[in-house]
Design a protein around this motif. Structure first.
Motif, short mmCIF file in Angstrom:
data_model
loop_
_atom_site.label_atom_id
_atom_site.label_comp_id
_atom_site.label_asym_id
_atom_site.label_seq_id
_atom_site.Cartn_x
_atom_site.Cartn_y
_atom_site.Cartn_z
N LEU A 1 0.81 -1.15 -0.18
CA LEU A 1 -0.05 -0.08 -0.05
C LEU A 1 0.95 1.18 -0.15
CD1 LEU A 1 -1.55 -2.19 2.26
CD2 LEU A 1 -3.32 -0.80 1.42
N THR A 2 0.44 2.35 -0.68
CA THR A 2 1.34 3.52 -0.85
C THR A 2 0.55 4.67 -0.25
OG1 THR A 2 2.12 2.42 -2.80
CG2 THR A 2 2.39 5.13 -2.44
N LYS A 3 1.30 5.41 0.51
CA LYS A 3 1.00 6.62 1.11
C LYS A 3 2.00 7.70 1.35
CE LYS A 3 -1.81 8.54 4.79
NZ LYS A 3 -3.20 8.72 5.41
N ASP A 4 1.51 9.14 0.91
CA ASP A 4 2.45 10.12 1.21
C ASP A 4 2.36 10.50 2.72
OD1 ASP A 4 3.28 10.17 -1.37
OD2 ASP A 4 1.98 11.97 -2.00
N VAL A 5 3.59 10.85 3.09
CA VAL A 5 3.81 11.23 4.66
C VAL A 5 4.57 12.50 4.63
CG1 VAL A 5 4.88 10.77 6.92
CG2 VAL A 5 3.58 9.11 5.53
N GLU A 6 4.02 13.44 5.24
CA GLU A 6 4.60 14.81 5.34
C GLU A 6 5.35 14.74 6.59
OE1 GLU A 6 1.97 18.15 5.54
OE2 GLU A 6 3.56 19.53 5.11
N PHE A 7 6.73 14.13 6.45
CA PHE A 7 7.44 14.03 7.81
C PHE A 7 7.97 15.23 8.73
CE2 PHE A 7 11.56 14.72 5.70
CZ PHE A 7 11.33 14.21 4.45
N LYS A 8 8.03 16.33 7.88
CA LYS A 8 8.22 17.72 8.40
C LYS A 8 7.46 18.77 7.60
CE LYS A 8 13.14 18.36 7.30
NZ LYS A 8 14.58 18.52 7.83
N PRO A 9 7.34 19.84 8.06
CA PRO A 9 6.43 20.84 7.09
C PRO A 9 7.03 20.97 5.34
CG PRO A 9 6.66 21.65 9.39
CD PRO A 9 7.43 20.54 9.33
N ASN A 10 6.04 20.63 4.91
CA ASN A 10 6.34 20.82 3.23
C ASN A 10 7.40 19.77 2.87
OD1 ASN A 10 4.80 23.07 2.79
ND2 ASN A 10 6.06 24.28 3.83
N GLU A 11 7.75 18.69 3.54
CA GLU A 11 8.63 17.76 3.18
C GLU A 11 7.83 16.08 3.09
OE1 GLU A 11 12.23 17.87 2.73
OE2 GLU A 11 12.85 19.15 4.25
N ILE A 12 7.78 15.76 1.81
CA ILE A 12 6.96 14.50 1.74
C ILE A 12 7.92 13.34 1.36
CG2 ILE A 12 4.84 13.76 0.39
CD1 ILE A 12 4.33 16.18 1.73
N ALA A 13 7.57 12.25 1.79
CA ALA A 13 8.17 10.92 1.20
C ALA A 13 7.10 10.19 0.91
CB ALA A 13 8.92 10.50 2.45
N THR A 14 7.13 9.32 -0.09
CA THR A 14 6.17 8.24 -0.38
C THR A 14 6.41 6.96 0.01
OG1 THR A 14 5.74 9.33 -2.26
CG2 THR A 14 4.92 7.36 -2.47
N LEU A 15 5.77 6.35 0.83
CA LEU A 15 6.16 5.04 1.52
C LEU A 15 5.19 4.09 0.88
CD1 LEU A 15 5.21 5.64 5.34
CD2 LEU A 15 7.30 6.21 4.09
N SER A 16 5.91 2.84 0.34
CA SER A 16 5.14 1.75 -0.10
C SER A 16 5.34 0.82 0.99
CB SER A 16 5.93 1.07 -1.29
OG SER A 16 7.20 0.88 -1.13
N ILE A 17 4.29 0.58 1.74
CA ILE A 17 4.21 -0.33 3.11
C ILE A 17 3.98 -1.72 2.75
CG2 ILE A 17 2.97 -0.51 5.26
CD1 ILE A 17 2.11 2.58 4.74
N TRP A 18 4.77 -2.65 2.83
CA TRP A 18 4.71 -4.11 2.75
C TRP A 18 4.01 -4.91 3.94
CZ3 TRP A 18 7.45 -6.63 -1.60
CH2 TRP A 18 7.97 -5.80 -2.52
#
Ligand code: G3D
Ligand code: MG
Length: 175
Positions: free
Chosen positions: A43-60
């Motif tokens: 499953l995939t989801k974007d995470v804002e790990f700090k203000p205006n910084e996004i990482a895309t997680l692919s969660i297995w």
């Protein structure tokens, strides 16, 4: 657009709530009756790990076939981090986290960051304390991790768990 694409793993014993946690995180819902996970769901989801910084997680999210070698090597390959989950109401699942951590370290490239999760926090009031939660915290800290208690049912700390893992992965890479 996200510049970080990170593979993260859900690990831990059967029925600790791995699938429920990721469902809660992705869709913000809790379903009482999931069918048993077969194989691996990604499953995939974007995470804002700090203000205006996004990482895309692919969660297995691995299911009942986790014991098969060929699935296991695919599962661990290229992983950036892991949630290591146990069930706060079942001591055996806590004991088994040691084995899971050994396996994570054996099958991933370096010491990937992980977050240690005690799930089903909502049940503690009724069930009472089954494991020593201070020991869980010390264990996590000694392993360079952090201990977070969650409930996939109420949603408590679920976003925090995934966000904290993302932060730890990013920090471990940019320092
Ligand atoms: P798994 O993916 O680790 O195998 P699941 O675990 O997500 O399938 O969850 C196993 C069972 O625990 C499910 O119950 C699920 O509803 C329940 N569960 C998961 N997380 C929580 C939680 O935070 N609180 C409570 N109270 N229950 C939780 P069933 O009855 O469907 O087997
Ligand atoms: Mg599952």
């Amino acid at each position: 657009m996200s510049s970080f694409k990170l593979k993260v793993l859900l690990t831990g014993a059967a029925a600790v709530g791995k699938t429920s946690l990721v469902q809660r995180f992705i869709k913000n819902r809790f379903q009482q009756n999931y069918k048993l996970t077969v194989g691996v769901d990604i499953l995939t989801k974007d995470v804002e790990f700090k203000p205006n910084e996004i990482a895309t997680l692919s969660i297995w999210d691995i299911g009942g076939q986790q014991r098969f070698e060929f699935i296991r090597s695919t599962f661990y390959k290229g992983a950036a981090g892991a949630l290591l989950v146990f069930d706060l109401t079942r001591e055996q699942t806590y004991i088994e986290t040691r084995k899971w951590l050994t396996e994570i370290r054996q099958f991933t490239e370096q010491n990937i960051p992980f977050v240690f999760i005690g799930n089903k926090l909502d049940l503690l009031e009724d069930v009472g304390e089954v494991i020593d939660r201070n020991e869980a915290r010390s264990f996590a800290e000694n392993e360079g991790s952090i201990y977070i208690e969650t409930s996939a049912k109420t949603g408590e700390n679920v976003d925090e768990a995934f966000t904290e893992l993302t932060r730890r992965i990013i920090n471990s890479r940019t320092q």
